[in-house]
Design an enzyme around this catalytic site. Structure first.
Site, PDB file in Angstrom:
ATOM      1  N   ALA A   1       8.820   6.064   6.689  1.00  0.00           N
ATOM      2  CA  ALA A   1       9.419   5.120   7.644  1.00  0.00           C
ATOM      3  C   ALA A   1       9.267   3.695   7.139  1.00  0.00           C
ATOM      4  O   ALA A   1       8.189   3.300   6.675  1.00  0.00           O
ATOM      5  CB  ALA A   1       8.745   5.269   9.007  1.00  0.00           C
TER       6      ALA A   1
ATOM      7  N   LYS B   1     -13.452  -5.706   9.733  1.00  0.00           N
ATOM      8  CA  LYS B   1     -14.214  -4.790   8.871  1.00  0.00           C
ATOM      9  C   LYS B   1     -15.682  -4.769   9.290  1.00  0.00           C
ATOM     10  O   LYS B   1     -16.318  -3.709   9.293  1.00  0.00           O
ATOM     11  CB  LYS B   1     -14.057  -5.211   7.411  1.00  0.00           C
TER      12      LYS B   1
ATOM     13  N   GLY C   1      -0.555  -9.298  -3.701  1.00  0.00           N
ATOM     14  CA  GLY C   1      -0.580  -8.241  -2.680  1.00  0.00           C
ATOM     15  C   GLY C   1      -1.924  -8.072  -1.991  1.00  0.00           C
ATOM     16  O   GLY C   1      -2.165  -7.067  -1.338  1.00  0.00           O
TER      17      GLY C   1
ATOM     18  N   ASP D   1      -9.870 -10.799   9.295  1.00  0.00           N
ATOM     19  CA  ASP D   1      -9.827  -9.514   8.586  1.00  0.00           C
ATOM     20  C   ASP D   1     -11.251  -9.032   8.279  1.00  0.00           C
ATOM     21  O   ASP D   1     -11.586  -7.860   8.517  1.00  0.00           O
ATOM     22  CB  ASP D   1      -9.022  -9.692   7.281  1.00  0.00           C
TER      23      ASP D   1
ATOM     24  N   VAL E   1       0.826  -1.210   0.000  1.00  0.00           N
ATOM     25  CA  VAL E   1       0.000   0.000   0.000  1.00  0.00           C
ATOM     26  C   VAL E   1       0.860   1.260   0.000  1.00  0.00           C
ATOM     27  O   VAL E   1       0.643   2.193  -0.787  1.00  0.00           O
ATOM     28  CB  VAL E   1      -0.967   0.002   1.218  1.00  0.00           C
TER      29      VAL E   1
ATOM     30  N   GLU F   1     -10.719   5.278   5.773  1.00  0.00           N
ATOM     31  CA  GLU F   1     -11.523   4.783   4.643  1.00  0.00           C
ATOM     32  C   GLU F   1     -10.966   3.465   4.087  1.00  0.00           C
ATOM     33  O   GLU F   1     -11.714   2.544   3.761  1.00  0.00           O
ATOM     34  CB  GLU F   1     -11.565   5.837   3.528  1.00  0.00           C
TER      35      GLU F   1
ATOM     36  N   VAL G   1     -11.728  -0.536   5.231  1.00  0.00           N
ATOM     37  CA  VAL G   1     -12.828  -1.435   4.835  1.00  0.00           C
ATOM     38  C   VAL G   1     -12.986  -1.417   3.324  1.00  0.00           C
ATOM     39  O   VAL G   1     -13.233  -0.370   2.727  1.00  0.00           O
ATOM     40  CB  VAL G   1     -14.168  -1.022   5.486  1.00  0.00           C
TER      41      VAL G   1
ATOM     42  N   GLY H   1      -5.422  -4.733  -2.651  1.00  0.00           N
ATOM     43  CA  GLY H   1      -4.358  -4.400  -3.600  1.00  0.00           C
ATOM     44  C   GLY H   1      -3.827  -2.999  -3.366  1.00  0.00           C
ATOM     45  O   GLY H   1      -4.514  -2.142  -2.800  1.00  0.00           O
TER      46      GLY H   1
HETATM   47  P1  NDP Z   1       3.200  -4.779   3.685  1.00  0.00           P
HETATM   48  O1  NDP Z   1       3.586  -5.909   4.564  1.00  0.00           O
HETATM   49  O2  NDP Z   1       3.306  -4.939   2.224  1.00  0.00           O
HETATM   50  O3  NDP Z   1       4.038  -3.464   4.098  1.00  0.00           O
HETATM   51  C1  NDP Z   1       4.295  -3.131   5.417  1.00  0.00           C
HETATM   52  C2  NDP Z   1       5.314  -2.007   5.440  1.00  0.00           C
HETATM   53  O4  NDP Z   1       5.515  -1.606   6.790  1.00  0.00           O
HETATM   54  C3  NDP Z   1       6.691  -2.365   4.879  1.00  0.00           C
HETATM   55  O5  NDP Z   1       7.155  -1.340   4.068  1.00  0.00           O
HETATM   56  C4  NDP Z   1       7.555  -2.519   6.118  1.00  0.00           C
HETATM   57  O6  NDP Z   1       8.911  -2.134   5.939  1.00  0.00           O
HETATM   58  C5  NDP Z   1       6.907  -1.486   7.020  1.00  0.00           C
HETATM   59  N1  NDP Z   1       7.219  -1.720   8.419  1.00  0.00           N
HETATM   60  C6  NDP Z   1       7.119  -2.870   9.124  1.00  0.00           C
HETATM   61  N2  NDP Z   1       7.537  -2.671  10.392  1.00  0.00           N
HETATM   62  C7  NDP Z   1       7.903  -1.370  10.479  1.00  0.00           C
HETATM   63  C8  NDP Z   1       8.438  -0.568  11.511  1.00  0.00           C
HETATM   64  N3  NDP Z   1       8.670  -1.082  12.721  1.00  0.00           N
HETATM   65  N4  NDP Z   1       8.722   0.732  11.254  1.00  0.00           N
HETATM   66  C9  NDP Z   1       8.492   1.245  10.015  1.00  0.00           C
HETATM   67  N5  NDP Z   1       7.999   0.519   8.985  1.00  0.00           N
HETATM   68  C10 NDP Z   1       7.702  -0.759   9.235  1.00  0.00           C
HETATM   69  O7  NDP Z   1       1.694  -4.409   4.104  1.00  0.00           O
HETATM   70  P2  NDP Z   1       0.549  -3.789   3.192  1.00  0.00           P
HETATM   71  O8  NDP Z   1       1.048  -2.609   2.497  1.00  0.00           O
HETATM   72  O9  NDP Z   1      -0.114  -4.864   2.405  1.00  0.00           O
HETATM   73  O10 NDP Z   1      -0.519  -3.383   4.312  1.00  0.00           O
HETATM   74  C11 NDP Z   1      -0.298  -2.264   5.156  1.00  0.00           C
HETATM   75  C12 NDP Z   1      -1.573  -1.970   5.938  1.00  0.00           C
HETATM   76  O11 NDP Z   1      -2.639  -1.713   5.025  1.00  0.00           O
HETATM   77  C13 NDP Z   1      -2.073  -3.127   6.812  1.00  0.00           C
HETATM   78  O12 NDP Z   1      -2.672  -2.587   7.967  1.00  0.00           O
HETATM   79  C14 NDP Z   1      -3.132  -3.792   5.954  1.00  0.00           C
HETATM   80  O13 NDP Z   1      -4.104  -4.480   6.709  1.00  0.00           O
HETATM   81  C15 NDP Z   1      -3.737  -2.588   5.289  1.00  0.00           C
HETATM   82  N6  NDP Z   1      -4.415  -2.863   4.027  1.00  0.00           N
HETATM   83  C16 NDP Z   1      -3.806  -3.599   3.061  1.00  0.00           C
HETATM   84  C17 NDP Z   1      -4.433  -3.844   1.873  1.00  0.00           C
HETATM   85  C18 NDP Z   1      -3.812  -4.652   0.793  1.00  0.00           C
HETATM   86  O14 NDP Z   1      -4.530  -4.974  -0.179  1.00  0.00           O
HETATM   87  N7  NDP Z   1      -2.529  -5.027   0.892  1.00  0.00           N
HETATM   88  C19 NDP Z   1      -5.795  -3.311   1.615  1.00  0.00           C
HETATM   89  C20 NDP Z   1      -6.346  -2.522   2.703  1.00  0.00           C
HETATM   90  C21 NDP Z   1      -5.667  -2.330   3.857  1.00  0.00           C
HETATM   91  P3  NDP Z   1       9.901  -2.899   4.924  1.00  0.00           P
HETATM   92  O15 NDP Z   1       9.463  -2.449   3.579  1.00  0.00           O
HETATM   93  O16 NDP Z   1      11.229  -2.381   5.314  1.00  0.00           O
HETATM   94  O17 NDP Z   1       9.691  -4.360   5.168  1.00  0.00           O
HETATM   95  N1  HSE Z   2      -6.212  -8.739   3.058  1.00  0.00           N
HETATM   96  C1  HSE Z   2      -7.289  -7.855   2.764  1.00  0.00           C
HETATM   97  C2  HSE Z   2      -8.228  -8.523   1.797  1.00  0.00           C
HETATM   98  C3  HSE Z   2      -6.766  -6.568   2.191  1.00  0.00           C
HETATM   99  O1  HSE Z   2      -7.854  -9.528   1.200  1.00  0.00           O
HETATM  100  O2  HSE Z   2      -9.357  -8.051   1.655  1.00  0.00           O
HETATM  101  C4  HSE Z   2      -7.843  -5.520   1.993  1.00  0.00           C
HETATM  102  O3  HSE Z   2      -8.341  -5.082   3.206  1.00  0.00           O
END
Ligand code: NDP
Ligand code: HSE
Length: 445
Positions: free
Chosen positions: A57, A218, A200, A214, A28, A142, A145, A320
């Protein structure tokens, strides 16, 4: 907020800018940064001030991060959010305790927060909401969910004048992707989950997806917003898809159904007019002609039933990087506008405070698949058990099993209370006639 005189592409000069810190650069976060980099002028015009990215970060500084100025990267998220020039913190790390600490710090320091973290919001909405209220800043979620579907804003703003009775639908992209792939391409559960992870869609720990957690987070968020009642993750009855077999999917298909993992949030009214709310997540048989049956891949779809508006349906990308980033940026722009012009987004308002109804008090229909002893009179004996429990049968289908002493019986009930259904399943399992209750799947649309 800082003063700036940089012009936008249409020549407009903005005298304010809003500092944004992004925590997390995974699926994301990467897309959030791409949108910020690609649309500076459009966003400046929509906000009335420029977005300035102050830092990103991450956990591992040694990973390649193409397209991001290395000077912006840090592994010290706390230091980043505490910088004076950061006005808005975007949390896309995931997990609960660490982001909770970061978000509370940010809110207490007067920064508005945008998060996509449903697990955190579902567990700690009240604590975070109170911190935002106390500091007079925004807490937006937003993207938490159904990713790109603007259902949170719709419940918070567009339907604020209505009374919501039921919110139901597909809110997890990963499980929808898996069930769809198993039903349409014959993919195995394992292969479909691996593909959803590669694309993803899955959480860092996909157990959260396949066990229904999850979707339950939601559901808690949707029920809280829709019913103005605090509903947390622990209040949601939750069953995932790990027990759904290829055989279940084939049997459902033969009978004209598609299996979907649904989240259902309902306002219940008893005979005395007392209201309560229930939120649940479980696999559900959806008739093939129902719109939810055609929701494929990682798409989500949500029905909202409201007193005045009637029935509304929302459909779109539920997981995604880019779809989620779209929702995150919508929130960033809302929070930035409030920083520039003043005002706050609507927050949590659990004034109605309805009690949480036990799952046993919910009524629905059931599809029960069992192996019974194939002998004269067994059908009427089983029908008798249901009749004595006050559960009326809608259809009964008997099929041959491989073993000729065994018959497969598929029963669909009329509406019954969950607690009565559970009792009858336990009773049937204890009889000599029923060899195995293979599956119990609800029909709840
Ligand atoms: P990822 O696992 O792809 O990314 C997580 C990121 O957080 C990485 O860049 C990681 O760093 C970083 N991170 C982990 N620990 C730390 C820390 N201690 N300090 C700083 N950065 C840190 O997760 P997603 O992007 O898939 O998901 C992120 C959030 O969004 C979650 O809460 C998820 O539930 C939510 N979400 C995800 C969706 C999806 O489709 N993927 C859809 C809707 C919500 P590094 O890159 O160095 O490993
Ligand atoms: N893991 C979640 C899903 C990401 O598959 O719906 C979106 O919230």
């Amino acid at each position: 907020m800082t003063a700036t005189t940089a012009p936008s592409s249409n020549g407009k000069v903005f005298d304010k800018s809003v500092g944004v810190a992004v925590l997390g650069m995974g699926t994301v976060g990467t897309e959030v940064l791409r949108l910020i980099a690609e649309n500076p002028n459009a966003y400046a015009n929509r906000i009335g001030g420029r977005i300035e990215l102050k830092g990103v970060a991450v956990s591992d500084l040694s990973k390649p991060r193409p397209g991001v100025d290395p000077a912006l990267l840090t592994d010290d998220a706390e230091a980043l959010i505490n910088r004076d020039d950061v006005d808005i913190v975007v949390e896309v790390i995931g997990g609960i305790e660490y982001p909770r600490k970061l978000i509370l710090q940010a809110l207490q320091a007067g920064k508005s927060v945008v998060t996509a973290n449903k697990a955190l919001v579902a567990a700690h909405a009240s604590e975070l909401g109170e911190a935002a209220d106390k500091a007079g800043v925004d807490l937006y979620f937003e993207a938490a969910v159904a990713a790109a579907i603007p259902v949170v804003g719709m419940l918070r703003r567009s339907l604020a004048g209505d009374q919501i009775q039921r919110i139901s639908g597909i809110v997890n992209g990963t499980t929808n992707f898996i069930l769809d792939a198993m039903a349409t391409t014959g993919a195995t559960y394992e292969d479909a989950l691996a593909e959803a992870t590669r694309l993803g869609y899955a959480e860092a720990d996909p157990t959260a997806d396949v066990e229904g957690h999850d979707a339950a987070s939601k559901a808690a968020i949707l029920a809280s917003l829709g019913f103005h009642t605090r509903v947390t993750f622990d209040d949601v009855h939750c069953e995932g898809i790990t027990n759904i077999t290829a055989e279940d999917i084939a049997a459902a298909s033969e009978a004209g159904y598609t299996i979907k993992l649904l989240a259902i949030c309902e306002k219940l009214v008893d005979e005395n007019g007392n209201k309560s709310v229930n939120a649940r997540v479980h696999p559900t048989l959806v008739p093939n002609e129902h719109p939810l049956a055609t929701v494929d891949k990682s798409y989500n779809a949500i029905f909202v039933e409201a007193e005045a508006a009637g029935r509304l349906m929302f459909y779109g990308n539920g997981a995604g990087g880019a779809p989620t980033a779209s929702a995150v940026l919508g929130d960033v722009i809302g929070a930035a506008r409030n920083k520039v012009h003043g005002g706050r987004a609507p927050g949590e308002n659990p004034y109605a405070n309805h009690p949480i109804a036990d799952f046993g008090e919910v009524t629905t229909r059931y599809h029960i698949d069992m192996n019974v002893v194939d002998r004269l009179g067994v059908l009427s004996l089983i029908a008798d058990h249901f009749a004595k429990a006050g559960i009326s049968l809608r259809t009964v289908r008997q099929e041959e099993a491989e073993d000729e002493t065994v018959a497969r019986l598929i029963v669909v009930t009329h509406e019954a209370l969950e607690k009565d259904l559970r009792a009858i399943v336990t009773e049937l399992e204890g009889t000599e006639d029923v060899l195995e209750v293979r599956s119990v799947i609800r029909l709840d649309v």
